[in-house]
Design a protein around this motif. Structure first.
Motif, PDB file in Angstrom:
ATOM      1  N   THR A  29      -6.998  -1.403  11.190  1.00  0.00           N
ATOM      2  CA  THR A  29      -7.279  -0.117  11.846  1.00  0.00           C
ATOM      3  C   THR A  29      -7.062   1.082  10.926  1.00  0.00           C
ATOM      4  OG1 THR A  29      -5.039   0.020  12.752  1.00  0.00           O
ATOM      5  CG2 THR A  29      -6.713  -1.003  14.144  1.00  0.00           C
ATOM      6  N   ALA A  30      -6.286   0.924   9.865  1.00  0.00           N
ATOM      7  CA  ALA A  30      -5.977   2.055   8.976  1.00  0.00           C
ATOM      8  C   ALA A  30      -6.750   1.918   7.664  1.00  0.00           C
ATOM      9  CB  ALA A  30      -4.478   2.097   8.684  1.00  0.00           C
ATOM     10  N   PRO A  31      -7.589   2.906   7.336  1.00  0.00           N
ATOM     11  CA  PRO A  31      -8.284   2.849   6.053  1.00  0.00           C
ATOM     12  C   PRO A  31      -7.280   2.925   4.905  1.00  0.00           C
ATOM     13  CG  PRO A  31      -8.704   4.939   7.164  1.00  0.00           C
ATOM     14  CD  PRO A  31      -7.897   4.109   8.094  1.00  0.00           C
ATOM     15  N   HIS A  32      -7.574   2.179   3.845  1.00  0.00           N
ATOM     16  CA  HIS A  32      -6.654   2.105   2.712  1.00  0.00           C
ATOM     17  C   HIS A  32      -7.412   1.741   1.441  1.00  0.00           C
ATOM     18  CE1 HIS A  32      -6.861  -1.839   4.654  1.00  0.00           C
ATOM     19  NE2 HIS A  32      -6.689  -2.371   3.447  1.00  0.00           N
ATOM     20  N   GLY A  33      -6.787   2.009   0.330  1.00  0.00           N
ATOM     21  CA  GLY A  33      -7.353   1.660  -0.960  1.00  0.00           C
ATOM     22  C   GLY A  33      -6.301   1.821  -2.044  1.00  0.00           C
ATOM     23  N   THR A  34      -6.574   1.275  -3.208  1.00  0.00           N
ATOM     24  CA  THR A  34      -5.628   1.328  -4.309  1.00  0.00           C
ATOM     25  C   THR A  34      -6.360   1.382  -5.634  1.00  0.00           C
ATOM     26  OG1 THR A  34      -3.695   0.231  -5.275  1.00  0.00           O
ATOM     27  CG2 THR A  34      -5.401  -1.195  -4.370  1.00  0.00           C
ATOM     28  N   ALA A  35      -5.704   1.953  -6.617  1.00  0.00           N
ATOM     29  CA  ALA A  35      -6.286   2.022  -7.962  1.00  0.00           C
ATOM     30  C   ALA A  35      -5.163   2.057  -8.982  1.00  0.00           C
ATOM     31  CB  ALA A  35      -7.152   3.276  -8.107  1.00  0.00           C
ATOM     32  N   ASN A  36      -5.482   1.612 -10.170  1.00  0.00           N
ATOM     33  CA  ASN A  36      -4.537   1.701 -11.276  1.00  0.00           C
ATOM     34  C   ASN A  36      -5.258   2.375 -12.439  1.00  0.00           C
ATOM     35  OD1 ASN A  36      -2.600   1.467 -13.208  1.00  0.00           O
ATOM     36  ND2 ASN A  36      -2.308  -0.724 -12.996  1.00  0.00           N
ATOM     37  N   ILE A  37      -5.037   3.674 -12.573  1.00  0.00           N
ATOM     38  CA  ILE A  37      -5.659   4.426 -13.666  1.00  0.00           C
ATOM     39  C   ILE A  37      -4.673   4.636 -14.805  1.00  0.00           C
ATOM     40  CG2 ILE A  37      -7.340   5.523 -12.151  1.00  0.00           C
ATOM     41  CD1 ILE A  37      -5.542   8.045 -12.191  1.00  0.00           C
ATOM     42  N   GLY A  38      -3.558   3.907 -14.739  1.00  0.00           N
ATOM     43  CA  GLY A  38      -2.526   4.012 -15.763  1.00  0.00           C
ATOM     44  C   GLY A  38      -2.673   2.942 -16.838  1.00  0.00           C
ATOM     45  N   TYR A  39      -1.632   2.800 -17.648  1.00  0.00           N
ATOM     46  CA  TYR A  39      -1.640   1.864 -18.768  1.00  0.00           C
ATOM     47  C   TYR A  39      -0.847   0.594 -18.501  1.00  0.00           C
ATOM     48  CZ  TYR A  39      -3.532   5.721 -21.495  1.00  0.00           C
ATOM     49  OH  TYR A  39      -4.314   6.730 -21.967  1.00  0.00           O
ATOM     50  N   HIS A  40      -0.173   0.515 -17.353  1.00  0.00           N
ATOM     51  CA  HIS A  40       0.716  -0.606 -17.065  1.00  0.00           C
ATOM     52  C   HIS A  40       0.158  -1.457 -15.926  1.00  0.00           C
ATOM     53  CE1 HIS A  40       3.791   1.331 -19.525  1.00  0.00           C
ATOM     54  NE2 HIS A  40       3.444   2.465 -18.920  1.00  0.00           N
ATOM     55  N   THR A  41       0.432  -2.759 -15.971  1.00  0.00           N
ATOM     56  CA  THR A  41       0.048  -3.610 -14.859  1.00  0.00           C
ATOM     57  C   THR A  41       0.885  -3.247 -13.640  1.00  0.00           C
ATOM     58  OG1 THR A  41       1.636  -5.306 -15.500  1.00  0.00           O
ATOM     59  CG2 THR A  41      -0.614  -5.534 -16.348  1.00  0.00           C
ATOM     60  N   ARG A  42       0.394  -3.589 -12.464  1.00  0.00           N
ATOM     61  CA  ARG A  42       1.098  -3.305 -11.226  1.00  0.00           C
ATOM     62  C   ARG A  42       1.235  -4.611 -10.451  1.00  0.00           C
ATOM     63  NH1 ARG A  42      -2.351  -0.931  -7.009  1.00  0.00           N
ATOM     64  NH2 ARG A  42      -2.692  -3.140  -6.874  1.00  0.00           N
ATOM     65  N   PRO A  43       2.246  -5.404 -10.786  1.00  0.00           N
ATOM     66  CA  PRO A  43       2.397  -6.676 -10.091  1.00  0.00           C
ATOM     67  C   PRO A  43       2.936  -6.479  -8.672  1.00  0.00           C
ATOM     68  CG  PRO A  43       4.205  -6.371 -11.636  1.00  0.00           C
ATOM     69  CD  PRO A  43       3.267  -5.212 -11.826  1.00  0.00           C
ATOM     70  N   VAL A  44       2.315  -7.179  -7.734  1.00  0.00           N
ATOM     71  CA  VAL A  44       2.762  -7.180  -6.340  1.00  0.00           C
ATOM     72  C   VAL A  44       2.690  -8.607  -5.819  1.00  0.00           C
ATOM     73  CG1 VAL A  44       1.969  -4.819  -5.877  1.00  0.00           C
ATOM     74  CG2 VAL A  44       0.477  -6.734  -5.346  1.00  0.00           C
ATOM     75  N   LEU A  45       3.451  -8.866  -4.778  1.00  0.00           N
ATOM     76  CA  LEU A  45       3.358 -10.114  -4.038  1.00  0.00           C
ATOM     77  C   LEU A  45       2.756  -9.760  -2.694  1.00  0.00           C
ATOM     78  CD1 LEU A  45       4.011 -13.126  -3.624  1.00  0.00           C
ATOM     79  CD2 LEU A  45       6.274 -12.386  -2.833  1.00  0.00           C
ATOM     80  N   MET A  46       1.601 -10.360  -2.367  1.00  0.00           N
ATOM     81  CA  MET A  46       0.928 -10.060  -1.115  1.00  0.00           C
ATOM     82  C   MET A  46       1.090 -11.268  -0.184  1.00  0.00           C
ATOM     83  SD  MET A  46      -3.077  -9.048  -0.325  1.00  0.00           S
ATOM     84  CE  MET A  46      -3.244  -8.487  -1.977  1.00  0.00           C
ATOM     85  N   VAL A  47       1.639 -10.999   0.999  1.00  0.00           N
ATOM     86  CA  VAL A  47       1.839 -12.050   2.004  1.00  0.00           C
ATOM     87  C   VAL A  47       1.068 -11.661   3.255  1.00  0.00           C
ATOM     88  CG1 VAL A  47       3.548 -13.287   3.374  1.00  0.00           C
ATOM     89  CG2 VAL A  47       4.162 -12.485   1.086  1.00  0.00           C
ATOM     90  N   THR A  48       0.177 -12.559   3.685  1.00  0.00           N
ATOM     91  CA  THR A  48      -0.617 -12.307   4.884  1.00  0.00           C
ATOM     92  C   THR A  48      -0.434 -13.482   5.830  1.00  0.00           C
ATOM     93  OG1 THR A  48      -2.268 -11.160   3.524  1.00  0.00           O
ATOM     94  CG2 THR A  48      -2.934 -11.775   5.742  1.00  0.00           C
ATOM     95  N   GLY A  49      -0.234 -13.180   7.113  1.00  0.00           N
ATOM     96  CA  GLY A  49      -0.063 -14.244   8.083  1.00  0.00           C
ATOM     97  C   GLY A  49      -0.135 -13.715   9.487  1.00  0.00           C
ATOM     98  N   VAL A  50       0.165 -14.589  10.435  1.00  0.00           N
ATOM     99  CA  VAL A  50       0.078 -14.239  11.854  1.00  0.00           C
ATOM    100  C   VAL A  50       1.472 -13.884  12.365  1.00  0.00           C
ATOM    101  CG1 VAL A  50      -0.524 -15.066  14.153  1.00  0.00           C
ATOM    102  CG2 VAL A  50      -1.884 -15.765  12.184  1.00  0.00           C
TER     103      VAL A  50
END
Length: 87
Positions: A64-85
């Motif tokens: 329901t909420a619009p969202h987006g992401t970008a990395n315009i920098g010089y460093h990686t952006r590690p994340v852990l993404m967990v999706t479930g019910v």
């Protein structure tokens, strides 16, 4: 660096979890940030630009909420993404 996920709203996640369409709200996504935010790393949900530190957890209604992401920098952006019910 250079990665972008354009502005969007996730949909049809209920199909991946064998749920009914009206149960879409039960699918949750959690982003766990594995490093502090660095210059040029951007995450936006609705009108909010997110700021984070290592270990922060970001949860929102991705269907329901619009969202987006970008990395315009010089460093990686590690994340852990967990999706479930949500139970």
């Amino acid at each position: 660096p250079g990665g972008i996920t354009p502005w969007h709203i996730d949909g049809k996640k209920h199909l991946e979890y064998n749920l009914k369409e009206e149960e879409e709200h039960l699918v949750e996504r959690h982003i766990i940030f594995l490093e502090d935010q660095k210059p040029g790393q951007i995450w936006q949900i609705n009108d909010d630009f997110i700021k984070w530190k290592i270990g922060d957890v970001l949860t929102w209604s991705q269907s329901t909420a619009p969202h987006g992401t970008a990395n315009i920098g010089y460093h990686t952006r590690p994340v852990l993404m967990v999706t479930g019910v949500k139970q």
